[in-house]
Design a protein around this motif. Structure first.
Motif, PDB file in Angstrom:
ATOM      1  N   UNK A  41       0.674  -1.184  -0.218  1.00 36.22           N
ATOM      2  CA  UNK A  41       0.548  -0.024  -0.043  1.00 36.22           C
ATOM      3  C   UNK A  41       1.135   1.357  -0.209  1.00 36.22           C
ATOM      4  N   UNK A  42       2.212   1.457   1.077  1.00 37.38           N
ATOM      5  CA  UNK A  42       2.971   2.439   1.376  1.00 37.38           C
ATOM      6  C   UNK A  42       3.139   2.714  -0.370  1.00 37.38           C
ATOM      7  N   UNK A  43       3.482   1.509  -0.683  1.00 34.83           N
ATOM      8  CA  UNK A  43       4.817   2.415  -2.264  1.00 34.83           C
ATOM      9  C   UNK A  43       3.493   2.761  -3.767  1.00 34.83           C
ATOM     10  N   UNK A  44       2.058   1.906  -3.167  1.00 32.90           N
ATOM     11  CA  UNK A  44       1.352   2.781  -4.264  1.00 32.90           C
ATOM     12  C   UNK A  44       0.833   3.747  -3.969  1.00 32.90           C
ATOM     13  N   UNK A  45       0.938   4.281  -2.519  1.00 33.04           N
ATOM     14  CA  UNK A  45       0.111   5.822  -1.702  1.00 33.04           C
ATOM     15  C   UNK A  45       1.730   6.719  -2.487  1.00 33.04           C
ATOM     16  N   UNK A  46       2.732   6.297  -1.644  1.00 31.46           N
ATOM     17  CA  UNK A  46       4.084   6.751  -2.788  1.00 31.46           C
ATOM     18  C   UNK A  46       3.994   7.384  -4.400  1.00 31.46           C
ATOM     19  N   UNK A  47       3.809   6.618  -5.102  1.00 31.16           N
ATOM     20  CA  UNK A  47       3.839   6.867  -6.645  1.00 31.16           C
ATOM     21  C   UNK A  47       2.149   7.555  -6.625  1.00 31.16           C
ATOM     22  N   UNK A  48       0.866   7.227  -6.121  1.00 34.81           N
ATOM     23  CA  UNK A  48       0.026   8.291  -6.205  1.00 34.81           C
ATOM     24  C   UNK A  48       0.805   9.630  -6.186  1.00 34.81           C
ATOM     25  N   UNK A  49       1.610  10.265  -5.039  1.00 35.25           N
ATOM     26  CA  UNK A  49       1.675  11.173  -4.144  1.00 35.25           C
ATOM     27  C   UNK A  49       3.006  11.688  -5.423  1.00 35.25           C
TER      28      UNK A  49
ATOM     29  N   UNK B 205       4.618  15.833  -8.805  1.00 38.35           N
ATOM     30  CA  UNK B 205       4.822  16.699 -10.512  1.00 38.35           C
ATOM     31  C   UNK B 205       3.509  16.862 -11.253  1.00 38.35           C
ATOM     32  N   UNK B 206       1.784  17.022 -11.320  1.00 42.93           N
ATOM     33  CA  UNK B 206       1.095  17.245 -11.691  1.00 42.93           C
ATOM     34  C   UNK B 206       0.966  19.240 -11.676  1.00 42.93           C
TER      35      UNK B 206
ATOM     36  N   UNK C 250       3.955  20.965 -12.568  1.00 46.18           N
ATOM     37  CA  UNK C 250       3.619  21.321 -14.382  1.00 46.18           C
ATOM     38  C   UNK C 250       2.918  21.946 -14.247  1.00 46.18           C
ATOM     39  N   UNK C 251       1.828  22.510 -13.133  1.00 47.62           N
ATOM     40  CA  UNK C 251       1.083  23.357 -13.130  1.00 47.62           C
ATOM     41  C   UNK C 251       1.212  24.918 -13.315  1.00 47.62           C
ATOM     42  N   UNK C 252       2.082  24.488 -12.552  1.00 44.73           N
ATOM     43  CA  UNK C 252       3.519  26.130 -11.711  1.00 44.73           C
ATOM     44  C   UNK C 252       4.162  26.466 -13.258  1.00 44.73           C
ATOM     45  N   UNK C 253       4.823  25.555 -13.755  1.00 48.51           N
ATOM     46  CA  UNK C 253       6.104  25.426 -14.895  1.00 48.51           C
ATOM     47  C   UNK C 253       5.095  26.586 -16.025  1.00 48.51           C
ATOM     48  N   UNK C 254       3.831  25.672 -16.102  1.00 47.15           N
ATOM     49  CA  UNK C 254       2.605  26.303 -17.410  1.00 47.15           C
ATOM     50  C   UNK C 254       2.109  28.032 -16.853  1.00 47.15           C
TER      51      UNK C 254
END
Length: 74
Positions: A32-40, A45-46, A49-53
Motif C-alpha cells: 500500500x505504501x508503495x502505491x501511495x508514494x506513487x500516487x503522491x 508532478x502535476x 507542471x501546472x506551476x511551470x505552465x
C-alpha cells in the motif's frame, strides 16, 4: 525506515483501501505504501507542471504587453 523518508498518518475511505489492496494483490505495487508514494509523486508532478505552465503563460502575457507598449511609445 531510511532517513530520507518521513512517516505520515493517512486516513482513507474503505473503498480506496480496497482498491489499493487489489492493486497490491495484482502485483502492480509491492505494498500500500508503495502505491501511495506513487500516487503522491503523480500529484506533486502535476502540481509542478501546472506551476511551470502558469509561469510560462504569465511570462508570455507580460512579453505581449511589453511589445504592445513599445509599439504605442514609438
Amino acid at each position: 525506515m531510511s532517513t530520507d523518508r518521513k512517516s505520515i498518518p493517512v486516513s482513507l475511505p474503505e473503498g480506496l483501501v480496497d482498491e489499493l489492496d487489489e492493486l497490491v494483490e495484482e502485483g502492480k505495487f509491492g505494498s500500500r505504501s508503495e502505491a501511495l508514494r506513487y500516487g503522491a509523486r503523480l500529484v506533486a508532478r502535476e502540481a509542478q507542471q501546472k506551476r511551470m505552465h502558469d509561469r510560462r503563460a504569465n511570462a508570455a502575457e507580460q512579453d505581449i504587453e511589453d511589445r504592445l507598449e513599445r509599439k504605442r511609445v514609438r
